[in-house]
Design a protein around this motif. Sequence first.
Motif, PDB file in Angstrom:
ATOM      1  N   LEU A  14      10.618  11.578  24.398  1.00 40.69           N
ATOM      2  CA  LEU A  14       9.563  10.571  24.518  1.00 40.69           C
ATOM      3  C   LEU A  14      10.086   9.395  25.325  1.00 40.69           C
ATOM      4  O   LEU A  14      11.130   8.839  25.006  1.00 40.69           O
ATOM      5  CB  LEU A  14       9.096  10.096  23.144  1.00 40.69           C
ATOM      6  CG  LEU A  14       8.412  11.137  22.278  1.00 40.69           C
ATOM      7  CD1 LEU A  14       8.126  10.566  20.898  1.00 40.69           C
ATOM      8  CD2 LEU A  14       7.134  11.628  22.925  1.00 40.69           C
ATOM      9  N   GLU A  16       9.069   5.547  26.954  1.00 43.28           N
ATOM     10  CA  GLU A  16       8.117   4.453  26.775  1.00 43.28           C
ATOM     11  C   GLU A  16       7.476   4.138  28.116  1.00 43.28           C
ATOM     12  O   GLU A  16       8.146   4.067  29.139  1.00 43.28           O
ATOM     13  CB  GLU A  16       8.812   3.225  26.208  1.00 43.28           C
ATOM     14  CG  GLU A  16       9.255   3.423  24.775  1.00 43.28           C
ATOM     15  CD  GLU A  16       9.828   2.175  24.146  1.00 43.28           C
ATOM     16  OE1 GLU A  16       9.980   1.149  24.843  1.00 43.28           O
ATOM     17  OE2 GLU A  16      10.124   2.230  22.943  1.00 43.28           O
ATOM     18  N   THR A  22       2.957  -0.708  24.982  1.00 47.58           N
ATOM     19  CA  THR A  22       3.898   0.396  25.137  1.00 47.58           C
ATOM     20  C   THR A  22       3.378   1.640  24.435  1.00 47.58           C
ATOM     21  O   THR A  22       2.958   1.587  23.289  1.00 47.58           O
ATOM     22  CB  THR A  22       5.279   0.013  24.572  1.00 47.58           C
ATOM     23  OG1 THR A  22       5.732  -1.155  25.251  1.00 47.58           O
ATOM     24  CG2 THR A  22       6.279   1.129  24.762  1.00 47.58           C
ATOM     25  N   LYS A  24       4.171   6.044  23.985  1.00 48.65           N
ATOM     26  CA  LYS A  24       5.186   7.089  24.072  1.00 48.65           C
ATOM     27  C   LYS A  24       4.613   8.245  24.884  1.00 48.65           C
ATOM     28  O   LYS A  24       3.510   8.707  24.625  1.00 48.65           O
ATOM     29  CB  LYS A  24       5.574   7.596  22.679  1.00 48.65           C
ATOM     30  CG  LYS A  24       6.084   6.520  21.750  1.00 48.65           C
ATOM     31  CD  LYS A  24       7.470   6.090  22.121  1.00 48.65           C
ATOM     32  CE  LYS A  24       7.978   5.102  21.076  1.00 48.65           C
ATOM     33  NZ  LYS A  24       9.312   4.669  21.327  1.00 48.65           N
ATOM     34  N   PRO A 116       8.379   6.283  14.463  1.00 46.98           N
ATOM     35  CA  PRO A 116       8.616   6.232  15.920  1.00 46.98           C
ATOM     36  C   PRO A 116       9.046   4.863  16.399  1.00 46.98           C
ATOM     37  O   PRO A 116       8.823   3.861  15.800  1.00 46.98           O
ATOM     38  CB  PRO A 116       7.281   6.608  16.525  1.00 46.98           C
ATOM     39  CG  PRO A 116       6.291   6.668  15.438  1.00 46.98           C
ATOM     40  CD  PRO A 116       7.014   6.515  14.140  1.00 46.98           C
TER      41      PRO A 116
END
Length: 116
Positions: A14, A16, A22, A24, A116
Amino acid sequence: MMQEFKGTPGPWVLLEAGDGITKKVPVDRGNTSILTIVEEDGVKFAAVMDGYDAQLIASAHELLEELQEVDKTLCALQGNIADANKSEPRWNGMWDVIQQRRDAIKAVIEATTKQP
């Protein structure tokens, strides 16, 4: 014989991305997104570019649940092997082999379920 996955090769990671907020983004080894933006009736949304990747993503919850069940089964099997090993030396070392698999499974489950 196990079938080979025909989608985008892993591992996926993942990254950003975003313009102010932001997000993923799942990408392949070459940092290429497995998603694309499509527009339908003036609405933009992300879509999976590869059908095999889409099937994998759609199966993710079921795969996680099954992996958790496999870990429980391996845990019970370890207990049985520990008992069997006392009278059957042929089981010697199997507990450690199963523990290695359980450690790998736990790492995948943890990576999947962490914040996350």
